[in-house]
Enzyme design. Structure first.
Site, PDB file in Angstrom:
ATOM      1  CG  PHE A   1       5.717  -9.864   3.413  1.00 31.37           C
ATOM      2  CD1 PHE A   1       7.174 -10.301   3.462  1.00 31.37           C
ATOM      3  CD2 PHE A   1       4.445 -10.055   4.764  1.00 31.37           C
ATOM      4  CE1 PHE A   1       7.166 -11.161   4.930  1.00 31.37           C
ATOM      5  CE2 PHE A   1       5.615 -10.406   6.063  1.00 31.37           C
ATOM      6  CZ  PHE A   1       6.502 -10.852   6.369  1.00 31.37           C
ATOM      7  CE  LYS A   2       6.593 -13.536   7.110  1.00 31.95           C
ATOM      8  NZ  LYS A   2       5.694 -14.345   8.384  1.00 31.95           N
ATOM      9  CG  ASP A   3       2.351 -15.781  -1.729  1.00 30.39           C
ATOM     10  OD1 ASP A   3       2.613 -17.062  -1.049  1.00 30.39           O
ATOM     11  OD2 ASP A   3       1.324 -15.285  -1.364  1.00 30.39           O
TER      12      ASP A   3
END
Length: 475
Positions: free
Chosen positions: A116-118
């Protein structure tokens, strides 16, 4: 829109200044002076924007409420460059997947590093490059990662003009896949530093360097950790996108369960709720490192020592000091910077804890701000992974499993519960094999990644050594 420090520093700054800065000069975190309010008409319009024009245009709409020092056409172009089907594998960007009885997964892991950091980091990379070019400047990013932030940052910044990345991580405490995603990068502007310690040692080093104002200015140190407001702001968008997909009208509410260690992801949900998004409950799901769960149950925020930080099968949440938590406490205490300074600047450094159980504001965490929490263990996540696969043919990663387990304990009839997916299961294959007896699916582009040459420097948990390494590669 101007930004202030959670610890009361008198300066007020514009978005692009704090984009490149990280921590405030007094060690506080930046927040907007106020949260823009989204009325019924705007939310209705945003439904059409998302369904007709897509996620990137919704991102522009939300970000433009907070960013007034980038021309609108440029900001829109940055959003459209970032959120594409080519980068995220689907035009919806964050599609919902139904699990059972009003329980949904919001898929946030379709980006380049499968986490999810993307969602925020891809935007941050484009924002950094844009602003540095506009200023004719350079930036040296110093970060700490327990797994996913590092690879997302490095893949977003690799080859970017005017940017170097120095990423610290706990030596030997990430999965082999996570390490390979970072350490196999050979780009000259990417530097991996494996710290002999736990994630909190890495985070402490980043904060110590950021608090050395002379060093920070000389070497133009910035951050991509979730202490960077721009990253948290980007995450606010997918709460609105999830809500729009899960509802048909604005009088409906939804709840979100968020696997959390550093409080950044769920803090974005808090911001969305403060803007007026109809969120019923924000459920914080922790693993065995249950600092946040303990606070929401008891009012006591108690940082653990490195030796008391458990090494778990959901390693990205092996965190005992939630650096973003300060933002919520600032709001909880009526935005009183002096109180926040007393808690985070004084009490934590001296005693390693503070206690709000007797404070009249503590009850408001649940009653006014909608927070609840729960905890998941290794046995829980194995059981949840097995159950989700057996009943629904769906393989979920270990952190998402923590979220699903805790979400099931907090469902309310008639209110959709959205679990924020944190990563694809291949990133934690060892535990998936333990749970299911077979390895999860691996995207073709990641075949053999663990066997690639590695570029990494191992160091003790020593601030001065890290500073010397940065200086050596910047002079």
């Amino acid at each position: 829109m101007l930004y202030l420090s959670t610890r009361g520093h008198p300066d007020r700054k514009h978005f692009c200044d704090i984009l490149l800065e990280g921590l405030a000069p007094d060690g506080g975190l930046y927040l907007p002076e106020h949260y823009p309010q989204v009325d019924d008409a705007t939310l209705t319009r945003w439904r059409t924007v998302y369904h007709k024009q897509g996620y990137s245009e919704l991102a522009f709409e939300i970000l433009s409420l907070y960013i007034d020092d980038i021309p609108a056409d440029d900001l829109r172009a940055l959003c459209h460059k970032t959120y594409t089907a080519a980068v995220f594998g689907t035009g919806e960007i964050v599609p919902l997947r139904h699990i059972e009885n009003s329980l949904w997964l919001e898929a946030l892991s379709n980006g380049p590093t499968l986490a999810f950091k993307d969602m925020a980091m891809q935007l941050l990379g484009n924002l950094f490059e844009y602003e540095l070019k506009r200023r004719g400047a350079q930036l040296n990013i110093l970060g700490a990662t327990s797994g996913d932030t590092g690879s997302a940052a490095e893949h977003a910044m690799r080859g970017k003009e005017g940017v170097r990345v120095f990423m610290t991580s706990p030596h030997g405490r990430m999965s082999a896949f996570q390490q390979a995603q970072m350490f196999s990068l050979q780009d000259e502007n990417i530097h991996n530093i494996a710290i002999e310690g736990v994630f909190d040692d890495c985070q402490d080093i980043v904060k110590a360097v950021s608090n050395d104002l002379e060093f920070k200015r000389k070497y133009k140190i910035g951050t991509v950790n979730s202490i960077n407001w721009a990253r948290l702001l980007a995450q606010v968008v997918y709460y609105f996108a999830g809500y729009i997909q899960a509802t048909e009208s604005n009088d409906q509410k939804v709840s979100f369960t968020v696997p959390s260690g550093n409080f950044g992801n769920v803090c974005a949900g808090h911001v969305a709720r403060m803007m007026g998004l109809p969120i019923d409950t924000l459920v914080v799901a922790t693993n065995e490192n249950d600092v946040l769960d303990e606070f929401f149950r008891t009012g006591v925020y108690r940082v653990r020592a490195s030796a008391d930080t458990h090494e778990t099968s959901s390693p990205s949440m092996d965190i005992s000091k939630a650096s973003n938590f300060e933002r919520f406490i600032f709001d909880l205490l009526g935005r009183d910077g002096a109180q926040v300074q007393a808690l985070f600047g004084d009490a934590l450094s001296k005693e390693g804890r503070f206690d709000l159980s007797g404070h009249p504001a503590f009850a408001q965490a649940a009653q006014r701000y909608g927070f609840a929490s729960g905890k998941s263990t290794h046995a829980d996540r194995l059981a949840t992974i097995r159950d989700t696969y057996a009943r629904f043919g769906m393989t979920i990663d270990t952190h998402t499993a923590d979220g699903v387990k805790v979400a099931r304990e907090h469902r309310c009839p008639g209110i959709p519960m959205l679990v924020l997916e944190t990563a694809l299961p291949i990133k934690f294959a060892e535990t998936i094999v333990e749970a299911l007896g077979h390895a999860p699916e691996r995207p073709a582009k990641f075949l053999g990644i663990e066997d690639l040459p590695k570029r990494v420097q191992v160091m003790p948990a020593n601030v001065e050594q890290v500073k010397a390494y940065i200086a050596q590669h910047c002079d």
